[in-house]
Enzyme design. Sequence first.
Site, PDB file in Angstrom:
ATOM      1  N   GLU A  28       0.839  -1.197   0.000  1.00 28.15           N
ATOM      2  CA  GLU A  28       0.000   0.000   0.000  1.00 28.15           C
ATOM      3  C   GLU A  28       0.874   1.246   0.000  1.00 28.15           C
ATOM      4  O   GLU A  28       2.014   1.228   0.477  1.00 28.15           O
ATOM      5  CB  GLU A  28      -0.914  -0.007   1.235  1.00 28.15           C
ATOM      6  CG  GLU A  28      -1.912   1.128   1.268  1.00 28.15           C
ATOM      7  CD  GLU A  28      -2.972   0.954   2.349  1.00 28.15           C
ATOM      8  OE1 GLU A  28      -3.912   1.757   2.397  1.00 28.15           O
ATOM      9  OE2 GLU A  28      -2.856   0.003   3.152  1.00 28.15           O
ATOM     10  N   GLU A 176     -12.618  -2.381   2.471  1.00 27.08           N
ATOM     11  CA  GLU A 176     -13.182  -2.076   3.787  1.00 27.08           C
ATOM     12  C   GLU A 176     -14.336  -1.077   3.683  1.00 27.08           C
ATOM     13  O   GLU A 176     -14.332  -0.007   4.298  1.00 27.08           O
ATOM     14  CB  GLU A 176     -12.097  -1.577   4.744  1.00 27.08           C
ATOM     15  CG  GLU A 176     -11.085  -2.655   5.085  1.00 27.08           C
ATOM     16  CD  GLU A 176     -10.095  -2.272   6.171  1.00 27.08           C
ATOM     17  OE1 GLU A 176     -10.167  -1.128   6.685  1.00 27.08           O
ATOM     18  OE2 GLU A 176      -9.237  -3.112   6.514  1.00 27.08           O
ATOM     19  N   GLU A 307      -6.110  -9.106   3.737  1.00 26.96           N
ATOM     20  CA  GLU A 307      -5.284  -8.416   4.733  1.00 26.96           C
ATOM     21  C   GLU A 307      -5.262  -9.266   5.989  1.00 26.96           C
ATOM     22  O   GLU A 307      -6.315  -9.553   6.571  1.00 26.96           O
ATOM     23  CB  GLU A 307      -5.812  -7.012   5.064  1.00 26.96           C
ATOM     24  CG  GLU A 307      -5.651  -6.010   3.938  1.00 26.96           C
ATOM     25  CD  GLU A 307      -6.041  -4.590   4.335  1.00 26.96           C
ATOM     26  OE1 GLU A 307      -5.895  -4.239   5.533  1.00 26.96           O
ATOM     27  OE2 GLU A 307      -6.480  -3.846   3.446  1.00 26.96           O
TER      28      GLU A 307
END
Length: 504
Positions: A28, A176, A307
Amino acid sequence: MTETARAVIDLDVTGATISRHLYGHFAEHLGRCIYDGFWVGEDSPIPNERGIRLDIVEALRAVNIPNLRWPGGCFADEYHWRDGIGPRDQRPRMANTHWGDVIENNHFGTHEFMDLCDMLGADPYVNGNLGSGTVQEMSEWVEYLTRDDDSPMARLRRENGRDEPWKVPFWGLGNEAWGCGGNMSPEHYAQEARRYATFCRNHGGNELTRIAAGANEGDLRWTRALMEAVNCLGCTKDDNPVYQAISFHYYTHSGTGINTEDAAGFTDDQYYRTMAYAARIERILASHVALMDAYDPRGRIDLVCDEWGTWWNVEEGTNPGFLFQQNTVRDALVAGLHFDIFHRHARRLTMANIAQTVNVLQAMILTDGESLVLTPTYHVFEMNKGHQDALQLGSHILETPSETVADEDLPLLSLSASVKDRTALISLTHLSAHDELDVSIDLRGRAASVARARVLTAETASDFNDPSAPDRVAPVPLEARIADGVLSVRLPAHSFATVELDLA
């Protein structure tokens, strides 16, 4: 003190294929994962190729990295891909409000990421912007990457120096959505995911696995809403789901919450609570799988944990928004335990991505200028790489010591096994903080001999590698023997081990 454990492995009883993508990674735009990690720039004195740091590439190729997820994470839902193409000195800047509130110069964008994946030999997993983007923006990014004709986006790609399209097998529909990706309800996001997935086309020979953003840990409302959006209980419809996978995220801590305790300075109680929390993912996985099986008994929709990893306090003196933490033997054992669980659920769980690859959270690699350190977690990935695309083997623990944690028993031995061709790989995670463990494994169904055995541990579970001692935690040979079909090993306290077998 030395305790004992017994197990059975059926070398002739195989199960699901353990997808290599369970050993995936995550990069990321967060802290020093991309900049000062993968990307050092073409003018850096650190050896690089087109700005990409070569020693990191070499290290990750050595663990057979199968895929890399990018650009986030939370960052994905504020990232606009057109800002990261074209001449670097002309790319607009942006504020990275999620991670450190720093200014992002967009020097590492689509072409740089795809170049990195080519160098790694890894499949790209691109996470699109559903939170603050548009359907058209995401659709055009897919076209830019994968279309091979004279379409507007294919022309734009060629203007930026890339003639042939890339293969992009994995595509994330936001991230998310229950939090940083839009604070949506499960039902609202499920309809958004259907809409976005519809316009993420398969161009030419490229086929996307579209991954809908699912639950935080065991929140089954998300899995149910996403399954109901493409099927119903008892349905016999033959149409193909508009998305092909559902994700969930799971971060390990000692029970007090993420980012609340130190990575290296922990007590025995915190250590065991961490292992118990890591083991909880088994129940959560089983719950998601059972619900998906009810809606999709044919298994057309995969489950993805894109994740996972430990989340501790940042190291003192570092930017709190950069999530830089130390990586100890404890973290390596969390990884070993996770992989055993992932292997057991390989029928439905087809991909997992540790967070994250370089300099962030439970990283594979830590850098400081020109220095590079391989973490204990990296060594678990390397020792376990033989499981990639191998077949599960039936394995059963018959007897093991346990530790009582919050009124529950935590077994102190975990194991899994697989076979590929005439080679079997056994992984053993021993969780006792202080005691050795004599393990006897009854090998049934095929004759076997030990080809290699290794163990990863250190003096304490809080030990880690750093530039002054890069091999303080590194695999070393382990004595293993087979007599009358029984494999015997003695495992040190807090250790991870693998035994490779040649099969007759």
